[in-house]
Design an enzyme around this catalytic site. Structure first.
Site, PDB file in Angstrom:
ATOM      1  CG  ASP A  89       5.298  -3.664   7.226  1.00 16.13           C
ATOM      2  OD1 ASP A  89       5.611  -2.471   7.329  1.00 16.13           O
ATOM      3  OD2 ASP A  89       5.218  -4.269   6.144  1.00 16.13           O
ATOM      4  CG  ASP A 190       4.198   1.493   6.032  1.00 16.94           C
ATOM      5  OD1 ASP A 190       4.240   0.861   4.976  1.00 16.94           O
ATOM      6  OD2 ASP A 190       3.337   2.368   6.284  1.00 16.94           O
ATOM      7  CD  GLU A 247       7.177   2.311   1.922  1.00 17.90           C
ATOM      8  OE1 GLU A 247       6.573   2.002   0.892  1.00 17.90           O
ATOM      9  OE2 GLU A 247       6.578   2.727   2.932  1.00 17.90           O
ATOM     10  CG  HIS A 319       3.255  -4.809  -0.103  1.00 17.80           C
ATOM     11  ND1 HIS A 319       4.565  -4.496   0.234  1.00 17.80           N
ATOM     12  CD2 HIS A 319       2.498  -3.878   0.501  1.00 17.80           C
ATOM     13  CE1 HIS A 319       4.555  -3.431   1.006  1.00 17.80           C
ATOM     14  NE2 HIS A 319       3.324  -3.035   1.197  1.00 17.80           N
ATOM     15  CG  ASP A 320       3.288  -0.827  -1.547  1.00 17.03           C
ATOM     16  OD1 ASP A 320       2.141  -1.228  -1.237  1.00 17.03           O
ATOM     17  OD2 ASP A 320       4.102  -0.353  -0.722  1.00 17.03           O
TER      18      ASP A 320
HETATM   19  C1  GLC Z   1       3.585   1.795   2.512  1.00 16.39           C
HETATM   20  C2  GLC Z   1       3.081   0.390   2.299  1.00 16.39           C
HETATM   21  C3  GLC Z   1       1.796   0.459   1.531  1.00 16.39           C
HETATM   22  C4  GLC Z   1       0.803   1.251   2.326  1.00 16.39           C
HETATM   23  C5  GLC Z   1       1.358   2.604   2.757  1.00 16.39           C
HETATM   24  C6  GLC Z   1       0.558   3.188   3.863  1.00 16.39           C
HETATM   25  O1  GLC Z   1       3.898   2.423   1.331  1.00 16.39           O
HETATM   26  O2  GLC Z   1       4.048  -0.380   1.682  1.00 16.39           O
HETATM   27  O3  GLC Z   1       1.294  -0.805   1.211  1.00 16.39           O
HETATM   28  O4  GLC Z   1      -0.357   1.454   1.573  1.00 16.39           O
HETATM   29  O5  GLC Z   1       2.670   2.530   3.245  1.00 16.39           O
HETATM   30  O6  GLC Z   1       0.773   2.474   5.044  1.00 16.39           O
END
Ligand code: GLC
Ligand code: CA
Length: 545
Positions: A89, A190, A247, A319-320
């Protein structure tokens, strides 16, 4: 196809209740048996875990909770032996406030490291801007020991890095290349859309009574993120032919070709169209549920947008997010058939399918009897938001339980042994009480299990006879107007029809022509009269026409 591991909850090899890298190595054969090619690991760098590792205090190390650098190198090598690649990540919108850069910025805000962050002079009674952080409250916090404030669009332990500063960008590229040199396959990237801020900073119209506005309001005004992303691609991924998946929540209309077209910034990016459906500015308590029709429309909308451009990465959870089977299937209908239907419908879309750990077993949202059982910082914030809006504690808990990120973070369910076989110690987060019935050991050798169904989907995608059609073929919606029926053709050298009865009532369809072959069916039979088929409750078929 790719598989996401949330290391903290995957498999604990040393009984401390926390999943770890040696634990992942022990389970590589399980992943190989499933058919996984790419493994994405959520962060395992040193971190104070304010946001479960998405707050990194050292980009060049592995957190001792998860193992050592040797473990990581062994994981990369062991994966490679099985023809699998590891993605890490890449969390570079922000670091941790315990990162050396941030500590040095506190010591000398005017020095080199002060310029790695967004710092502003503190003014009594006034914030530099009125933006609300994603986890609640203003995005500004006091820079310890100074008369300045720093920007954090996520938690205050996640200070934003200043991408406008070329020295900062150099540091990031150096780190990416250092990891790629180790033989990583690439990165999941991310929160990347946040790296470009609208300058100069200013206030926007408040959207809640707190007088603040969503960060997205500012992001909509930004231009020029492409210069950063293109530079990052050229300086890092491109040189190693590395895989990258972004993402990206809110690219601007028309930007998709820049992101994932030929020579795009990334190899792929996630399709979150269904995940974000029904969101409300007000908070989780005001979100709208998603119906089968909505789900279908979200998928087709995204498919249509990306069709001539590139490959989206398709998910039903991560995971979110809550568990996909709990979000996309009406609660009383969540059963093996409906889980298989959802699996086939999303897996056969055009794009790169990702499976999140436990999804292949049909893991479901967990139960929370009190807010004290929740670890996730965004759930704690949304609980407060719901209370402030006048919901009772019970109602607020119910809202949060449905959406909490902890639903996906409960330990992986390996067996019916204590703690689902995840740990012989005390798990850091409680296991879902349904593990005696939903677990890997029970499913691995059962040809009718969801696990076996996923395996068949993966085999089908890799079958040389159908690969061209499933990977590259166009997608064309079918029976679009039929309610609670999600169906589409995949066409290339062959024509496939994927058709799912997204409801408990039977539903009949008339095929355009007789099919040649049934490639997958979540029932033992097809109720058929010529070209007319009476689909059972949540039946899904993949047919070759
Ligand atoms: C992304 C991750 C999440 C995290 C956020 C801040 O959305 O997937 O889990 O809290 O970024 O890094
Ligand atoms: Ca451990």
């Amino acid at each position: 196809m790719a598989y996401q591991i949330y290391p903290k909850s995957f498999y604990d090899s040393n009984k401390d209740g926390i999943g770890d890298i040696p634990g992942i190595i022990e389970k590589l054969d399980y992943l190989h048996d499933l058919g996984v090619d790419i493994i994405w690991l959520s962060p395992c760098y040193p971190s104070p875990l304010a946001d479960q590792g998405y707050d990194i205090s050292d980009y060049y190390n592995i957190d001792p909770r998860f193992g050592t650098m040797e473990d990581m190198e062994r994981l990369i090598a062991e994966a490679k032996k099985r023809n699998m690649y590891i993605l890490m990540d890449l969390v570079v919108n922000h670091c941790s406030d315990e990162h050396e850069w941030f500590r040095k910025a506190c010591e000398d805000p005017e020095g080199r490291y002060g310029h790695f962050f967004y710092l502003r002079d503190k003014e009594e009674g006034k914030l530099p801007t009125n933006w609300r952080s994603y986890f609640g409250g203003p995005v500004w916090a006091d820079l310890p020991g100074t008369d300045k404030q720093y920007l954090h669009v996520f938690h205050k332990k996640q200070p934003d890095l200043n991408w406008e500063n070329p020295e900062l960008r150099e540091e990031i590229y150096k780190n990416i290349n250092w990891w790629l040199e180790k033989g990583l396959g690439g990165f999941r990237i991310d929160a990347i859309i946040n790296i470009k801020k609208a300058l100069p900073f200013r206030d926007y119209t408040p959207d809640r009574e707190d007088g603040l506005c969503n960060v997205n309001t500012m992001l909509k005004e930004t231009t020029g993120i492409g210069a950063f992303l293109g530079e990052m691609r050229d300086r890092t991924f491109l040189k190693y032919d590395a895989f990258s998946v972004g993402e990206v929540f809110n690219e601007k209309p028309g930007e998709l070709p820049d992101f994932i077209g030929e020579n795009g910034y990334f190899s792929s990016m996630f399709d979150f169209n269904a995940a974000i459906f029904g969101q409300s500015e007000k908070g989780w308590y005001d979100a709208k549920p998603i119906t089968p029709e909505d789900y279908k429309n979200c998928c087709f909308e995204a498919q249509e947008k990306a069709a001539d451009i590139g490959f989206l990465s398709n998910i039903i959870e991560n995971h979110d997010e809550p568990r996909g089977v709990s979000r996309y299937i009406p609660e009383s209908d969540c059963c093996p058939e409906s889980k298989k239907m959802l699996a086939a419908l999303y897996f056969m879309l055009r794009g790169i399918p990702f499976i999140y750990q436990g999804q292949e077993l049909g893991m479901e949202n967990t139960q929370f009897s009190s807010i004290a059982e929740i670890d996730d910082i965004s759930s704690l914030d949304e609980y407060q938001v719901a209370l402030d809006a006048g919901l009772s504690p019970e109602e607020a808990l119910k809202v949060v339980a449905g959406r909490s990120r902890d639903n996906a973070r409960t330990p992986m369910q390996w067996s019916d042994a204590p703690n689902a076989g995840f740990t012989e110690g005390t798990p850091w987060l409680s296991v879902n009480p349904n593990y005696p019935s939903i677990n890997a050991a029970a499913q691995q050798n059962d040809p009718d299990s969801l696990f076996s169904f996923y395996k068949q989907l993966i085999r089908l995608r890799k079958n040389p006879v159908y690969q061209q059609t499933i990977v590259y073929g166009i997608l064309e919606p079918a029976f679009r107007k039929r309610k609670n029926l999600m169906a589409y053709y995949r066409r290339s050298d062959k024509t496939l029809l994927v058709i799912g009865n997204y409801q408990r009532q039977e539903q009949s369809v008339t095929l355009p022509a007789a099919y040649k072959k049934v490639l997958l069916n979540n029932y033992a039979d097809i109720a058929q009269d010529g070209t007319s088929i009476l689909l059972h409750k949540y039946q899904v078929l993949i047919l070759e026409l």
